[in-house]
Design a protein around this motif. Structure first.
Motif, PDB file in Angstrom:
ATOM      1  N   UNK A 129       0.818  -1.208   0.000  1.00  0.00           N
ATOM      2  CA  UNK A 129       0.000   0.000   0.000  1.00  0.00           C
ATOM      3  C   UNK A 129       0.856   1.264   0.000  1.00  0.00           C
ATOM      4  N   UNK A 130       2.045   1.191   0.568  1.00  0.00           N
ATOM      5  CA  UNK A 130       2.908   2.371   0.684  1.00  0.00           C
ATOM      6  C   UNK A 130       4.370   1.950   0.515  1.00  0.00           C
ATOM      7  N   UNK A 131       4.588   1.023  -0.431  1.00  0.00           N
ATOM      8  CA  UNK A 131       5.919   0.431  -0.572  1.00  0.00           C
ATOM      9  C   UNK A 131       6.158   0.095  -2.040  1.00  0.00           C
ATOM     10  N   UNK A 132       7.366   0.402  -2.525  1.00  0.00           N
ATOM     11  CA  UNK A 132       7.756   0.087  -3.905  1.00  0.00           C
ATOM     12  C   UNK A 132       8.543  -1.215  -3.897  1.00  0.00           C
ATOM     13  N   UNK A 133       7.938  -2.272  -4.418  1.00  0.00           N
ATOM     14  CA  UNK A 133       8.586  -3.580  -4.394  1.00  0.00           C
ATOM     15  C   UNK A 133       9.826  -3.612  -5.270  1.00  0.00           C
ATOM     16  N   UNK A 135      12.070  -1.045  -5.914  1.00  0.00           N
ATOM     17  CA  UNK A 135      13.214  -0.343  -5.330  1.00  0.00           C
ATOM     18  C   UNK A 135      13.429  -0.669  -3.862  1.00  0.00           C
ATOM     19  N   UNK A 136      12.373  -1.178  -3.212  1.00  0.00           N
ATOM     20  CA  UNK A 136      12.473  -1.445  -1.784  1.00  0.00           C
ATOM     21  C   UNK A 136      12.333  -0.198  -0.936  1.00  0.00           C
ATOM     22  N   UNK A 137      11.846   0.894  -1.538  1.00  0.00           N
ATOM     23  CA  UNK A 137      11.716   2.165  -0.817  1.00  0.00           C
ATOM     24  C   UNK A 137      10.239   2.481  -0.575  1.00  0.00           C
ATOM     25  N   UNK A 138      10.014   3.435   0.297  1.00  0.00           N
ATOM     26  CA  UNK A 138       8.653   3.893   0.553  1.00  0.00           C
ATOM     27  C   UNK A 138       8.091   4.529  -0.712  1.00  0.00           C
ATOM     28  N   UNK A 139       6.774   4.345  -0.936  1.00  0.00           N
ATOM     29  CA  UNK A 139       6.135   4.863  -2.143  1.00  0.00           C
ATOM     30  C   UNK A 139       4.898   5.674  -1.783  1.00  0.00           C
ATOM     31  N   UNK A 140       4.306   6.311  -2.796  1.00  0.00           N
ATOM     32  CA  UNK A 140       3.090   7.091  -2.591  1.00  0.00           C
ATOM     33  C   UNK A 140       1.965   6.156  -2.161  1.00  0.00           C
ATOM     34  N   UNK A 141       1.296   6.523  -1.107  1.00  0.00           N
ATOM     35  CA  UNK A 141       0.234   5.675  -0.553  1.00  0.00           C
ATOM     36  C   UNK A 141      -0.932   5.568  -1.532  1.00  0.00           C
ATOM     37  N   UNK A 142      -1.349   4.329  -1.816  1.00  0.00           N
ATOM     38  CA  UNK A 142      -2.505   4.098  -2.676  1.00  0.00           C
ATOM     39  C   UNK A 142      -2.327   4.609  -4.087  1.00  0.00           C
ATOM     40  N   UNK A 143      -1.130   4.483  -4.635  1.00  0.00           N
ATOM     41  CA  UNK A 143      -0.843   5.033  -5.962  1.00  0.00           C
ATOM     42  C   UNK A 143      -1.773   4.462  -7.023  1.00  0.00           C
ATOM     43  N   UNK A 144      -2.078   3.172  -6.940  1.00  0.00           N
ATOM     44  CA  UNK A 144      -2.928   2.554  -7.946  1.00  0.00           C
ATOM     45  C   UNK A 144      -4.317   3.153  -7.980  1.00  0.00           C
TER      46      UNK A 144
END
Length: 460
Positions: A129-133, A135-144
């Motif tokens: 939900x808040x993770x980029x698989x 890069x392994x870094x935090x991502x924008x929440x609910x990007x999809x």
């Protein structure tokens, strides 16, 4: 032979015997199985894995008490406990909505599509939900979900999601006002009240904003708005009165004219229609509102959109960024399950509400006739009847949708509501109408079975 006497036990009908002053208690309550032995029953053990120990143990306790009270025998306790078990760990009961109201607030508003339900199950555990698989870094929440919403309304420069439409308005009123500009200009005819005594002006005032009311209940003009706007104006609020209509000597100002007054225009369209719909020409939609000049549009996700409860924010990138960066946005954000269901609703197949809205009245009548034929063959008093359905949920007030219903004796209303699944219809002129426009076609067989069961008829 020694003399024995027998008489009823004082509390129930168990028996004790007396011999030479010695009482031997043979109370049948001693034969009630122990809790640990009952929980080891394979049926109850499986139920414990599915429902949790507390619910199962409570059912066991009730069954044991029935045996102590003499209402069942000790050998029936396990069966009684199994019969006591609820179908689900939640008290919420599935309902077949045969009211003819497509978006029924009391029945949970929009039913989710199968794709949305599957998405919720997939997101129920750990998910990205808040993770980029990659890069392994935090991502924008609910990007999809946000990307799907942006694709659905290209006229929006930016989008955001909060937990309901009231939250969207609270966030706008809080983030867009300031001590120097704390006024919200709004027409008196749009200070609405919806269900459960919820009043829009009370909500807005609770944020600390001041309301500058203009016009009258039935007529508000551009000049009214122009006279009220000034340095203290944070924004002009336009609200679609989605659960009532004012007819006759009326006047309202379109977004195109309000947009030229200077302050940003926030338009609460309410029902969540993202693009125009041919059956609902009077219902505002997000795409048109933005093209007409609205700076920000707010809407519900669980009405005409057909998704989960959510508040949608669409509009200018600067305004949306101001809202999402406000501290209150954290308190109003949605969870992973809502994000999953919203994305599946936007990107997946047609949701049930949209399908019901587009249903062909002739096909609905044929469905009703098929159900009635089966019921009549089982000896029931059933008829196919023309009916009028409604959008509901604060959308398209006054719009009637041609439909068809299964007409039954009024006496079946209560047993149908208490059945499994529960069936809710409406009463008209001494008959129970089960309107099929609000029932998905793949539920027709289940509906017929429920009617037969409520009438005490065999389904064979």
């Amino acid at each position: 032979m020694p003399a024995y006497t027998a008489r009823p036990y004082p509390e129930n009908d168990a028996v004790f015997r007396r011999r030479r002053g010695i009482v031997r208690d043979v109370d049948s309550r001693r034969n009630v199985p122990r809790t640990d032995l009952l929980l080891a029953d394979p049926r109850l053990a499986e139920a414990e894995r599915r429902l949790g120990r507390a619910l199962v143990k409570a059912a066991v306790g009730r069954a044991q008490q029935q045996a102590r009270d003499g209402r069942i025998g000790p050998e029936q306790v396990a069966d009684a406990a199994v019969a006591e078990l609820p179908a689900r760990a939640s008290a919420l009961t599935p309902v077949i909505n045969a009211t003819g109201v497509l978006v029924h607030t009391n029945l949970g508003r929009a039913p989710l599509s199968a794709a949305a339900a599957d998405a919720i199950v997939a997101a129920a555990g750990h998910c990205d939900v808040e993770f980029d698989l990659a890069s392994g870094a935090r991502a924008r929440r609910g990007a999809g979900a946000l990307d799907a919403l942006a694709r659905a309304v290209p006229a929006a420069e930016a989008v955001a999601v909060v937990n309901n439409n009231a939250a969207a308005l609270v966030l706008a009123a809080t983030a867009l006002t300031s001590p120097d500009a704390d006024e919200i200009v709004v027409s008196r005819g749009e200070l609405i009240e919806i269900g459960d005594r919820f009043r829009l002006p009370d909500l807005l005032v609770s944020t600390g904003a001041r309301l500058r009311e203009v016009g009258t209940t039935n007529r508000t003009t551009r000049a009214d708005y122009a006279a009220a706007t000034g340095p203290q104006t944070a924004f002009i609020l336009k609200v679609h009165p989605s659960n009532f209509r004012v007819e006759g000597f009326t006047a309202a100002v379109p977004i195109t004219e309000l947009a030229g007054l200077g302050p940003p225009v926030v338009f609460d369209i309410g029902s969540g229609l993202l693009v125009p719909h041919p059956l609902l020409p009077g219902e505002p939609d997000a795409a048109t509102a933005l093209r007409d000049g609205a700076a920000l549009v707010t809407a519900s996700g669980d009405k005409l959109l057909g998704g989960p409860q959510a508040g949608l924010l669409l509009g200018r990138s600067g305004l949306v960024r101001t809202l999402t960066r406000h501290p209150l946005a954290r308190a109003l954000r949605v969870d992973k399950l809502t994000l999953a269901a919203l994305e599946a609703t936007l990107a997946g197949p047609v949701p049930p509400v949209a399908a019901a809205l587009a249903a062909d009245p002739a096909s609905v009548l044929k469905r009703a006739e098929r159900v009635v034929a089966r019921l009549v063959s089982a000896g029931l008093d059933a008829r196919a009847a023309a009916a009028k359905a409604a959008v509901g949920g604060g959308g398209a007030p006054g719009v009637e949708l041609e439909s068809a219903a299964v007409s039954l004796p009024e006496s079946l209303a209560v047993p149908l509501r208490r059945g499994e699944p529960a069936v809710v219809g409406r009463l008209e002129q001494g008959r129970l109408l089960l309107d099929l426009r609000s029932v998905p076609e793949d539920h027709d067989e289940c509906l017929a079975e429920a009617i037969l069961a409520a009438a005490g008829k065999s389904s064979s």
